[in-house]
Design an enzyme around this catalytic site. Structure first.
Site, PDB file in Angstrom:
ATOM      1  CB  THR A 182      13.313  54.961  90.113  1.00  0.00           C
ATOM      2  OG1 THR A 182      12.517  55.609  89.156  1.00  0.00           O
ATOM      3  CG2 THR A 182      13.024  53.489  90.110  1.00  0.00           C
ATOM      4  N   GLY A 233      16.978  56.988  86.587  1.00  0.00           N
ATOM      5  CA  GLY A 233      17.517  58.076  85.778  1.00  0.00           C
ATOM      6  C   GLY A 233      16.523  58.514  84.730  1.00  0.00           C
ATOM      7  CB  THR A 234      16.930  60.792  81.861  1.00  0.00           C
ATOM      8  OG1 THR A 234      18.258  60.310  81.589  1.00  0.00           O
ATOM      9  CG2 THR A 234      17.058  62.074  82.663  1.00  0.00           C
TER      10      THR A 234
HETATM   11  N1  ASP Z   1      13.758  56.045  85.476  1.00  0.00           N
HETATM   12  C1  ASP Z   1      12.495  56.574  85.913  1.00  0.00           C
HETATM   13  C2  ASP Z   1      11.677  56.977  84.738  1.00  0.00           C
HETATM   14  O1  ASP Z   1      12.220  57.447  83.757  1.00  0.00           O
HETATM   15  C3  ASP Z   1      12.613  57.741  86.797  1.00  0.00           C
HETATM   16  C4  ASP Z   1      13.547  57.573  87.963  1.00  0.00           C
HETATM   17  O2  ASP Z   1      14.530  56.886  87.892  1.00  0.00           O
HETATM   18  O3  ASP Z   1      13.283  58.194  89.001  1.00  0.00           O
HETATM   19  O4  ASP Z   1      10.470  56.880  84.814  1.00  0.00           O
END
Ligand code: ASP
Length: 331
Positions: A182, A233-234
């Site tokens: 992201t 992140g996740t």
């Molecule tokens: N945080 C984002 C999500 O879980 C993914 C990312 O950070 O790339 O959709």
């Protein structure tokens, strides 16, 4: 994961150049007297057009092979916010999020309703295939194959090229390139107002319809009068801990530094429950900090008083103190 061993010198240089271009975009807006809100939107738009990053063109793909995009923007001075999730045809989801904030009574629009609103607002529309790059398709196939899930038919004519109109750009991205990345931007303007923006394709191979933390105000994106945060992140773990707002709450506690507030959530709570990722955080004095529990996160910072600095690995660089306009981009 971002690791020195998996990064080629060309790739390292491409990311650093893109980060610098992103920072230059935000800085130009601020230097011209633009608001923090204008700066984070303009910076995020450039990053959305850069296929290196997981947002707009080059977004991570869902398990049905489509790009479903999420974005959020928040104005710290008014606590106004706008967000969209699962949108499929708007070239710049961050601008759609801003339109939700400014042209509706709502904070969050999703799916078909958000796509219709984008058309009504006259925002630039593109076919969903415009977002899909050859590189992201390859990553999707790998992820689905690893998980033993069916692979959708590959669309023809995929490339990794940038669109002809915009410059390269992004800002920080995330640790595990294959699955996330992201982009996010936080900024403080001359008036001392803060803003945050986050825009993403989500996680590669996510179930169609899944929404992560990025567009959820308080989880992946937050700004108030004293603090602005964007996360990568996740997402499921960031959602459970409401990380972005918690960092701002901790940052407001007496005797707590901005770094300590960010580390408490990322190196403490997030790590403890098994989540991965990082944040970019800025306060009303223009201090910018990063916190991550992964080997790397594409990130950078610039201010009217200090030159741009970009970093990729966790052990690179420190944080910066300083007044006035600063734009930083995370993930
Ligand atoms: N945080 C984002 C999500 O879980 C993914 C990312 O950070 O790339 O959709």
């Amino acid at each position: 994961m971002i690791s020195r061993s998996s990064m080629t010198p060309e790739r390292d240089a491409a990311y650093r150049a893109a980060l610098n271009a992103a920072l230059a975009t935000g800085q130009a807006v601020l230097a011209g007297g633009g608001s923090a809100l204008d700066a984070v939107e303009a910076t995020a738009r450039v990053m959305e057009d850069n296929p290196l990053f997981n947002a707009g063109r080059g977004a991570a793909l869902s398990d049905d092979g489509s790009a479903t995009l999420d974005a959020a923007i928040m104005d710290g001075s008014t606590l106004k916010a706008g967000a969209v999730a699962g949108v499929t045809t708007t070239r710049h989801p961050i601008s759609l999020a801003r339109r939700v904030m400014e042209a509706t009574r709502h904070v969050f629009l999703i799916g078909a309703g958000a796509d219709v609103f984008a058309r009504e607002q006259g925002l630039e529309q593109v076919p969903n295939s415009w977002f899909i790059t050859a590189r992201r398709w390859g990553i999707l196939e790998e992820v689905l194959r690893e998980d033993g899930r069916p692979i959708p038919p590959r669309p023809s004519g995929l490339t990794d090229e940038a669109p002809s109109v915009s410059v390269q750009v992004p800002v920080s991205h995330s640790p595990d390139e294959a699955r996330f990345g992201t982009i996010g931007v936080v900024a403080r303007d001359r008036a001392g107002n803060l803003a945050a923006a986050t825009t993403t394709g989500g996680l590669t191979g996510e179930r169609w319809g899944r929404v992560g933390d990025a567009p959820v105000i308080g989880a992946g994106t937050y700004a108030d009068a004293g603090c602005a945060v964007s996360a990568t992140g996740t997402g499921e773990y960031f959602l459970r801990l409401v990380i972005a707002r918690m960092i701002c709450v901790h940052a407001g506690e007496p005797g707590t530094s901005l770094q300590a507030a960010a580390d408490r959530m990322i190196k403490g709570d997030l790590t403890r429950i098994g989540g991965d990722g990082g944040v970019i955080v800025m306060n009303d004095r223009g201090e910018a900090v990063f916190s991550l529990n992964t080997e790397g996160m594409y990130r950078g910072t610039v201010s009217s008083l200090s030159p741009a600095r970009v970093m990729i690995y966790a052990d690179e660089g420190g944080n910066v103190d300083g007044p006035v306009a600063r734009a930083a981009a995370p993930h």
